[in-house]
Write a protein that holds these residues in place. Structure first.
Motif, PDB file in Angstrom:
ATOM      1  N   ASN A   1       0.814  -1.213   0.000  1.00  0.00           N
ATOM      2  CA  ASN A   1       0.000   0.000   0.000  1.00  0.00           C
ATOM      3  C   ASN A   1       0.847   1.263   0.000  1.00  0.00           C
ATOM      4  O   ASN A   1       0.313   2.365  -0.080  1.00  0.00           O
ATOM      5  CB  ASN A   1      -0.969   0.003   1.190  1.00  0.00           C
ATOM      6  N   ARG A   2       2.147   1.107   0.074  1.00  0.00           N
ATOM      7  CA  ARG A   2       3.042   2.261   0.024  1.00  0.00           C
ATOM      8  C   ARG A   2       3.247   2.683  -1.429  1.00  0.00           C
ATOM      9  O   ARG A   2       3.056   1.899  -2.350  1.00  0.00           O
ATOM     10  CB  ARG A   2       4.394   1.915   0.637  1.00  0.00           C
ATOM     11  N   THR A   3       3.678   3.891  -1.612  1.00  0.00           N
ATOM     12  CA  THR A   3       3.998   4.354  -2.957  1.00  0.00           C
ATOM     13  C   THR A   3       5.506   4.362  -3.123  1.00  0.00           C
ATOM     14  O   THR A   3       6.252   4.423  -2.144  1.00  0.00           O
ATOM     15  CB  THR A   3       3.435   5.767  -3.210  1.00  0.00           C
ATOM     16  N   GLY A   4       5.926   4.287  -4.341  1.00  0.00           N
ATOM     17  CA  GLY A   4       7.359   4.309  -4.619  1.00  0.00           C
ATOM     18  C   GLY A   4       7.678   3.505  -5.852  1.00  0.00           C
ATOM     19  O   GLY A   4       6.782   2.951  -6.513  1.00  0.00           O
ATOM     20  N   ARG A   5       8.950   3.447  -6.143  1.00  0.00           N
ATOM     21  CA  ARG A   5       9.395   2.663  -7.294  1.00  0.00           C
ATOM     22  C   ARG A   5       9.020   1.203  -7.090  1.00  0.00           C
ATOM     23  O   ARG A   5       9.084   0.691  -5.954  1.00  0.00           O
ATOM     24  CB  ARG A   5      10.907   2.788  -7.459  1.00  0.00           C
ATOM     25  N   PRO A   6       8.626   0.511  -8.157  1.00  0.00           N
ATOM     26  CA  PRO A   6       8.211  -0.896  -8.016  1.00  0.00           C
ATOM     27  C   PRO A   6       9.245  -1.778  -7.329  1.00  0.00           C
ATOM     28  O   PRO A   6       8.883  -2.622  -6.495  1.00  0.00           O
ATOM     29  CB  PRO A   6       7.965  -1.331  -9.452  1.00  0.00           C
ATOM     30  N   ASP A   7      10.534  -1.589  -7.623  1.00  0.00           N
ATOM     31  CA  ASP A   7      11.548  -2.431  -6.987  1.00  0.00           C
ATOM     32  C   ASP A   7      11.634  -2.161  -5.490  1.00  0.00           C
ATOM     33  O   ASP A   7      11.825  -3.085  -4.697  1.00  0.00           O
ATOM     34  CB  ASP A   7      12.912  -2.296  -7.663  1.00  0.00           C
ATOM     35  N   HIS A   8      11.418  -0.908  -5.079  1.00  0.00           N
ATOM     36  CA  HIS A   8      11.442  -0.585  -3.654  1.00  0.00           C
ATOM     37  C   HIS A   8      10.217  -1.154  -2.936  1.00  0.00           C
ATOM     38  O   HIS A   8      10.328  -1.670  -1.823  1.00  0.00           O
ATOM     39  CB  HIS A   8      11.517   0.929  -3.439  1.00  0.00           C
ATOM     40  N   VAL A   9       9.061  -1.041  -3.583  1.00  0.00           N
ATOM     41  CA  VAL A   9       7.829  -1.582  -2.987  1.00  0.00           C
ATOM     42  C   VAL A   9       7.933  -3.100  -2.876  1.00  0.00           C
ATOM     43  O   VAL A   9       7.602  -3.680  -1.827  1.00  0.00           O
ATOM     44  CB  VAL A   9       6.582  -1.149  -3.791  1.00  0.00           C
ATOM     45  N   LEU A  10       8.399  -3.748  -3.938  1.00  0.00           N
ATOM     46  CA  LEU A  10       8.539  -5.211  -3.893  1.00  0.00           C
ATOM     47  C   LEU A  10       9.563  -5.635  -2.849  1.00  0.00           C
ATOM     48  O   LEU A  10       9.347  -6.620  -2.135  1.00  0.00           O
ATOM     49  CB  LEU A  10       8.916  -5.768  -5.263  1.00  0.00           C
ATOM     50  N   GLU A  11      10.658  -4.918  -2.732  1.00  0.00           N
ATOM     51  CA  GLU A  11      11.651  -5.268  -1.717  1.00  0.00           C
ATOM     52  C   GLU A  11      11.037  -5.197  -0.324  1.00  0.00           C
ATOM     53  O   GLU A  11      11.218  -6.110   0.497  1.00  0.00           O
ATOM     54  CB  GLU A  11      12.864  -4.350  -1.801  1.00  0.00           C
ATOM     55  N   ALA A  12      10.294  -4.131  -0.053  1.00  0.00           N
ATOM     56  CA  ALA A  12       9.639  -3.998   1.254  1.00  0.00           C
ATOM     57  C   ALA A  12       8.646  -5.133   1.477  1.00  0.00           C
ATOM     58  O   ALA A  12       8.582  -5.713   2.573  1.00  0.00           O
ATOM     59  CB  ALA A  12       8.943  -2.644   1.361  1.00  0.00           C
ATOM     60  N   ALA A  13       7.878  -5.472   0.446  1.00  0.00           N
ATOM     61  CA  ALA A  13       6.887  -6.550   0.573  1.00  0.00           C
ATOM     62  C   ALA A  13       7.566  -7.900   0.759  1.00  0.00           C
ATOM     63  O   ALA A  13       7.146  -8.702   1.604  1.00  0.00           O
ATOM     64  CB  ALA A  13       5.980  -6.570  -0.655  1.00  0.00           C
TER      65      ALA A  13
END
Length: 191
Positions: free
Chosen positions: A77-89
């Motif tokens: 649910n966070r915003t950001g670059r896809p690679d950053h969001v996927l890394e967090a997930a």
């Protein structure tokens, strides 16, 4: 979704003690008496909460997937670059339990036990995680931040299976491999 274990402090204490015992001694070598002692309860009191080690292990598996789904949903649910969001997930999905499990000298035994004792829980948990990733993929594609090479549910299933595959031995460098997978996938899907 809060299950009975999460709303009962005594059950949570038992699950925490059981996880620590399983990680330290392995599933086969951990006795119910070890878990009771570590949780600060008598064996009869332990059996009031769980029918045996398999029941405890299944409750731990359910707790892991519930916790992972909540953490993944938050990360997606966070915003950001896809690679950053996927890394967090991906890191959220692994969580403290996953990392502790992989760092345990009995990690492989515990993963095998999970397949034998909690296969149905893992299957449902992975399906729920895949649904979360699919919803994110669809949302990001609709916002034109991602370019999907196929149906979102298929891509999401591949993500979940790739993460599962990263748990195979050797476990050294697991977190680095998770981060690399996020970078490869996120950058490959980005518009």
């Amino acid at each position: 979704m809060k299950d009975a274990a999460q709303s009962d402090p005594k059950r949570m204490a038992i699950l925490k003690a059981a996880f620590e015992a399983f990680a330290a001694y392995g599933y086969r070598r951990t006795a119910m008496a070890d878990i009771a002692r570590a949780a600060g309860v008598s064996r009869p009191a332990l059996y009031m909460h769980f029918t045996g080690k398999d029941d405890i292990f299944r409750a731990l598996a359910q707790f892991y997937y519930d916790d992972a789904a909540a953490a993944v949903a938050d990360a997606l649910n966070r915003t950001g670059r896809p690679d950053h969001v996927l890394e967090a997930a991906f890191l959220a999905q692994s969580g403290q339990i996953g990392e502790a499990l992989l760092n345990s000298p009995h990690g492989d035994e515990l993963l095998d036990t999970g397949h034998a004792v909690g296969a149905d829980i893992a299957e449902m948990g992975e399906a729920r995680l895949a649904e979360l990733y699919a919803a994110w993929l669809e949302r990001e594609a609709m916002a034109e931040r991602l370019r999907l090479p196929g149906p979102a549910p298929l891509i999401a299933h591949a993500l979940v299976m790739a993460l599962k595959g990263l748990k195979a031995p050797p476990h050294d460098g697991y977190i680095e491999r998770v981060k690399m997978l996020a970078r490869i996938l996120g950058r490959g899907l980005a518009r």
